[in-house]
Design a protein around this motif. Structure first.
Motif, PDB file in Angstrom:
ATOM      1  N   GLN A 178       0.806  -1.217   0.000  1.00  0.00           N
ATOM      2  CA  GLN A 178       0.000   0.000   0.000  1.00  0.00           C
ATOM      3  C   GLN A 178       0.842   1.271   0.000  1.00  0.00           C
ATOM      4  O   GLN A 178       0.335   2.344  -0.323  1.00  0.00           O
ATOM      5  N   ALA A 179       2.126   1.159   0.325  1.00  0.00           N
ATOM      6  CA  ALA A 179       2.994   2.346   0.354  1.00  0.00           C
ATOM      7  C   ALA A 179       3.348   2.850  -1.034  1.00  0.00           C
ATOM      8  O   ALA A 179       3.771   4.003  -1.187  1.00  0.00           O
ATOM      9  N   ASP A 180       3.181   2.012  -2.038  1.00  0.00           N
ATOM     10  CA  ASP A 180       3.460   2.424  -3.414  1.00  0.00           C
ATOM     11  C   ASP A 180       2.430   3.489  -3.832  1.00  0.00           C
ATOM     12  O   ASP A 180       1.223   3.249  -3.765  1.00  0.00           O
ATOM     13  N   ALA A 181       2.913   4.654  -4.258  1.00  0.00           N
ATOM     14  CA  ALA A 181       1.995   5.727  -4.656  1.00  0.00           C
ATOM     15  C   ALA A 181       1.064   5.291  -5.775  1.00  0.00           C
ATOM     16  O   ALA A 181      -0.070   5.767  -5.885  1.00  0.00           O
ATOM     17  N   ALA A 182       1.516   4.344  -6.589  1.00  0.00           N
ATOM     18  CA  ALA A 182       0.697   3.860  -7.700  1.00  0.00           C
ATOM     19  C   ALA A 182      -0.485   3.012  -7.234  1.00  0.00           C
ATOM     20  O   ALA A 182      -1.398   2.735  -8.022  1.00  0.00           O
ATOM     21  N   PHE A 183      -0.480   2.623  -5.970  1.00  0.00           N
ATOM     22  CA  PHE A 183      -1.577   1.808  -5.442  1.00  0.00           C
ATOM     23  C   PHE A 183      -2.892   2.585  -5.418  1.00  0.00           C
ATOM     24  O   PHE A 183      -3.967   2.036  -5.672  1.00  0.00           O
ATOM     25  N   LYS A 184      -2.822   3.866  -5.098  1.00  0.00           N
ATOM     26  CA  LYS A 184      -3.969   4.781  -5.160  1.00  0.00           C
ATOM     27  C   LYS A 184      -5.191   4.241  -4.398  1.00  0.00           C
ATOM     28  O   LYS A 184      -6.316   4.253  -4.891  1.00  0.00           O
ATOM     29  N   ASN A 185      -4.920   3.764  -3.179  1.00  0.00           N
ATOM     30  CA  ASN A 185      -6.002   3.246  -2.327  1.00  0.00           C
ATOM     31  C   ASN A 185      -6.813   2.148  -3.012  1.00  0.00           C
ATOM     32  O   ASN A 185      -8.017   2.011  -2.783  1.00  0.00           O
ATOM     33  N   GLY A 186      -6.137   1.373  -3.828  1.00  0.00           N
ATOM     34  CA  GLY A 186      -6.794   0.261  -4.495  1.00  0.00           C
ATOM     35  C   GLY A 186      -7.455   0.620  -5.808  1.00  0.00           C
ATOM     36  O   GLY A 186      -8.031  -0.251  -6.468  1.00  0.00           O
ATOM     37  N   CYS A 187      -7.383   1.877  -6.223  1.00  0.00           N
ATOM     38  CA  CYS A 187      -8.040   2.331  -7.456  1.00  0.00           C
ATOM     39  C   CYS A 187      -7.043   2.514  -8.598  1.00  0.00           C
ATOM     40  O   CYS A 187      -7.209   3.393  -9.440  1.00  0.00           O
ATOM     41  N   TYR A 188      -5.994   1.718  -8.633  1.00  0.00           N
ATOM     42  CA  TYR A 188      -4.964   1.827  -9.658  1.00  0.00           C
ATOM     43  C   TYR A 188      -5.487   1.363 -11.015  1.00  0.00           C
ATOM     44  O   TYR A 188      -6.436   0.571 -11.114  1.00  0.00           O
ATOM     45  N   THR A 189      -4.854   1.863 -12.055  1.00  0.00           N
ATOM     46  CA  THR A 189      -5.171   1.410 -13.415  1.00  0.00           C
ATOM     47  C   THR A 189      -4.077   0.495 -13.959  1.00  0.00           C
ATOM     48  O   THR A 189      -4.283  -0.223 -14.922  1.00  0.00           O
ATOM     49  N   GLU A 190      -2.909   0.535 -13.350  1.00  0.00           N
ATOM     50  CA  GLU A 190      -1.820  -0.385 -13.644  1.00  0.00           C
ATOM     51  C   GLU A 190      -1.315  -0.954 -12.321  1.00  0.00           C
ATOM     52  O   GLU A 190      -1.384  -0.288 -11.282  1.00  0.00           O
ATOM     53  N   GLN A 191      -0.810  -2.175 -12.354  1.00  0.00           N
ATOM     54  CA  GLN A 191      -0.353  -2.816 -11.128  1.00  0.00           C
ATOM     55  C   GLN A 191       0.751  -1.988 -10.450  1.00  0.00           C
ATOM     56  O   GLN A 191       1.665  -1.495 -11.118  1.00  0.00           O
ATOM     57  N   PRO A 192       0.692  -1.825  -9.134  1.00  0.00           N
ATOM     58  CA  PRO A 192       1.738  -1.098  -8.397  1.00  0.00           C
ATOM     59  C   PRO A 192       2.986  -1.965  -8.259  1.00  0.00           C
ATOM     60  O   PRO A 192       3.215  -2.625  -7.245  1.00  0.00           O
ATOM     61  N   THR A 193       3.803  -1.964  -9.281  1.00  0.00           N
ATOM     62  CA  THR A 193       4.917  -2.907  -9.360  1.00  0.00           C
ATOM     63  C   THR A 193       5.975  -2.674  -8.274  1.00  0.00           C
ATOM     64  O   THR A 193       6.591  -3.624  -7.795  1.00  0.00           O
ATOM     65  N   ARG A 194       6.193  -1.431  -7.889  1.00  0.00           N
ATOM     66  CA  ARG A 194       7.156  -1.183  -6.811  1.00  0.00           C
ATOM     67  C   ARG A 194       6.669  -1.820  -5.519  1.00  0.00           C
ATOM     68  O   ARG A 194       7.449  -2.411  -4.767  1.00  0.00           O
ATOM     69  N   GLY A 195       5.378  -1.710  -5.260  1.00  0.00           N
ATOM     70  CA  GLY A 195       4.803  -2.330  -4.075  1.00  0.00           C
ATOM     71  C   GLY A 195       4.865  -3.843  -4.134  1.00  0.00           C
ATOM     72  O   GLY A 195       5.154  -4.513  -3.130  1.00  0.00           O
ATOM     73  N   LEU A 196       4.601  -4.420  -5.305  1.00  0.00           N
ATOM     74  CA  LEU A 196       4.664  -5.871  -5.460  1.00  0.00           C
ATOM     75  C   LEU A 196       6.085  -6.390  -5.262  1.00  0.00           C
ATOM     76  O   LEU A 196       6.300  -7.441  -4.643  1.00  0.00           O
ATOM     77  N   ARG A 197       7.068  -5.644  -5.788  1.00  0.00           N
ATOM     78  CA  ARG A 197       8.453  -6.036  -5.559  1.00  0.00           C
ATOM     79  C   ARG A 197       8.801  -5.949  -4.064  1.00  0.00           C
ATOM     80  O   ARG A 197       9.515  -6.809  -3.525  1.00  0.00           O
ATOM     81  N   ALA A 198       8.294  -4.918  -3.407  1.00  0.00           N
ATOM     82  CA  ALA A 198       8.559  -4.756  -1.977  1.00  0.00           C
ATOM     83  C   ALA A 198       7.940  -5.892  -1.175  1.00  0.00           C
ATOM     84  O   ALA A 198       8.532  -6.377  -0.196  1.00  0.00           O
ATOM     85  N   VAL A 199       6.751  -6.352  -1.567  1.00  0.00           N
ATOM     86  CA  VAL A 199       6.118  -7.491  -0.906  1.00  0.00           C
ATOM     87  C   VAL A 199       7.020  -8.714  -0.988  1.00  0.00           C
ATOM     88  O   VAL A 199       7.202  -9.450  -0.010  1.00  0.00           O
ATOM     89  N   GLY A 200       7.607  -8.937  -2.169  1.00  0.00           N
ATOM     90  CA  GLY A 200       8.526 -10.056  -2.320  1.00  0.00           C
ATOM     91  C   GLY A 200       9.701  -9.968  -1.368  1.00  0.00           C
ATOM     92  O   GLY A 200      10.113 -10.972  -0.763  1.00  0.00           O
ATOM     93  N   ARG A 201      10.241  -8.778  -1.189  1.00  0.00           N
ATOM     94  CA  ARG A 201      11.380  -8.579  -0.289  1.00  0.00           C
ATOM     95  C   ARG A 201      10.989  -8.819   1.164  1.00  0.00           C
ATOM     96  O   ARG A 201      11.747  -9.421   1.930  1.00  0.00           O
TER      97      ARG A 201
END
Length: 351
Positions: A178-201
């Motif tokens: 959720q910290a990825d600015a691209a997440f947009k409170n769940g209203c994103y139009t493209e996947q928040p890839t920085r956040g997804l990479r962070a989840v993996g870490r």
């Protein structure tokens, strides 16, 4: 999501009312079956999916000569609601789309699966329910929700009630996404890839044990029956990017991950109607022959937790998966652990 193999079927749940009060209209449950149902309908096995997993991720435990042998058993692998194949945030129309998708409990998951098992196939008894991680949580829920139906249960690397420590670990996963600015409170139009990479870490520090990293097992992981490839990484960073970031970037939707995460965090068989939040009373109601298989070095589904729960299950037993793979001892990626799980499943099915 686009690109999924279309090797599964859909079961129409209709207007599916959830434990929390919401109704998913036109709800659907994706599933795949292996083998044939016998005339007596006595050879059925239910094998639910896990956090971020889909039915094909379970196939490492299914095959000729294995415990889950399609020549002997009719194996049903239902995809969890929220995993991107069954009704999920990523494929449900407004108003329950995206970040507005409702919360799903383990009880809801099993009620949907029971509709499939009994409604479509007319099955009244299950030879076995088994699953890894969140699949183990659903296994416990099956045994509590339908004690006269489930003959045997084999939950591996999971629990009947999510511990507070596990809840906190998942808060870290959620915050990273959720910290990825691209997440947009769940209203994103493209996947928040920085956040997804962070989840993996974040996940990388929990999925495997300290000893796994001490021994640099990632350099020589070997052949993964689940992924169908040899796993060997040239450095720690290569492992973090190739195995972990790659996993969460691989056709996983952020809102779907959060849906499944909520289910996991709120896992508790005591929340089953009739038990008033008493998980011990719920465990005592289990009639199945149950072997819990925690991994010796699992950092969030600890053997001690399963040993505590087992004392309340009338036909309960605990075996511990040895080795250093931690939680991912149950993933199918390590041939040694996979063989151990398969051997215990065979033993249980012979009882």
């Amino acid at each position: 999501m686009d690109g999924f193999p279309m090797d599964y079927e859909m079961f129409d749940l209709g207007n599916f009312r959830l434990q929390g009060g919401a109704t998913i209209r036109g709800a659907r449950l994706a599933y795949k079956t292996y083998g044939e149902l016998n005339a007596e309908k006595s050879n059925a096995i239910v094998y639910p999916t896990w956090y971020s997993g889909r039915h094909w991720d379970n196939e490492w435990l299914i095959g000729e000569g294995k415990a889950l042998d399609p020549s002997k058993y009719f194996i049903i692998v239902p995809n969890m609601i929220g995993n991107g194949l069954s009704s999920s945030a990523s494929n449900t129309p407004a108003p329950y789309n995206a970040g507005s998708f409702p919360n799903i409990t383990f009880y809801d998951q099993v009620e949907a699966q029971h509709q499939l098992v009994s409604g479509k196939f007319g099955i009244e008894t299950l030879a076995l329910v088994t699953g890894w991680s969140m699949g183990a949580g659903q296994t416990y829920q099956w045994a509590v929700s339908y004690p006269d139906m489930v003959q045997r249960a084999l939950p591996f690397c999971g629990s009947a009630k999510t511990s507070e420590h596990n809840f906190v670990f998942l808060e870290g996963v959620k915050a990273a996404l959720q910290a990825d600015a691209a997440f947009k409170n769940g209203c994103y139009t493209e996947q928040p890839t920085r956040g997804l990479r962070a989840v993996g870490r974040v996940y990388a520090g929990w999925g495997f044990s300290q000893a796994f990293y001490w021994d640099r097992v990632y350099e020589k992981m070997g052949f993964s029956a689940r992924l169908g490839v040899d796993l060997a990484y040239s450095s720690l960073e290569d492992f973090l990017v190739g195995y972990w970031e790659g996993h969460f970037l691989g056709q996983r939707d952020a809102n779907d991950l959060l849906t499944q995460l909520w289910t996991w965090q709120h896992g508790d068989v005591g929340a089953t109607p009739g038990f008033d939040g008493d998980h011990i009373k719920a465990l005592q109601s289990i009639k199945a022959k149950l072997i819990a298989l925690p991994a010796r070095k699992d950092l969030y589904f600890c053997p001690e937790d399963e040993e505590y729960a087992s004392q309340y299950i009338p036909n309960g037993e605990v075996r511990v998966i040895p080795g250093v793979w931690g939680h991912f001892a149950g993933s199918g990626d390590n041939p040694v652990d996979a063989a151990y799980i398969d051997s215990v499943a065979k033993e249980l099915l012979e009882r």
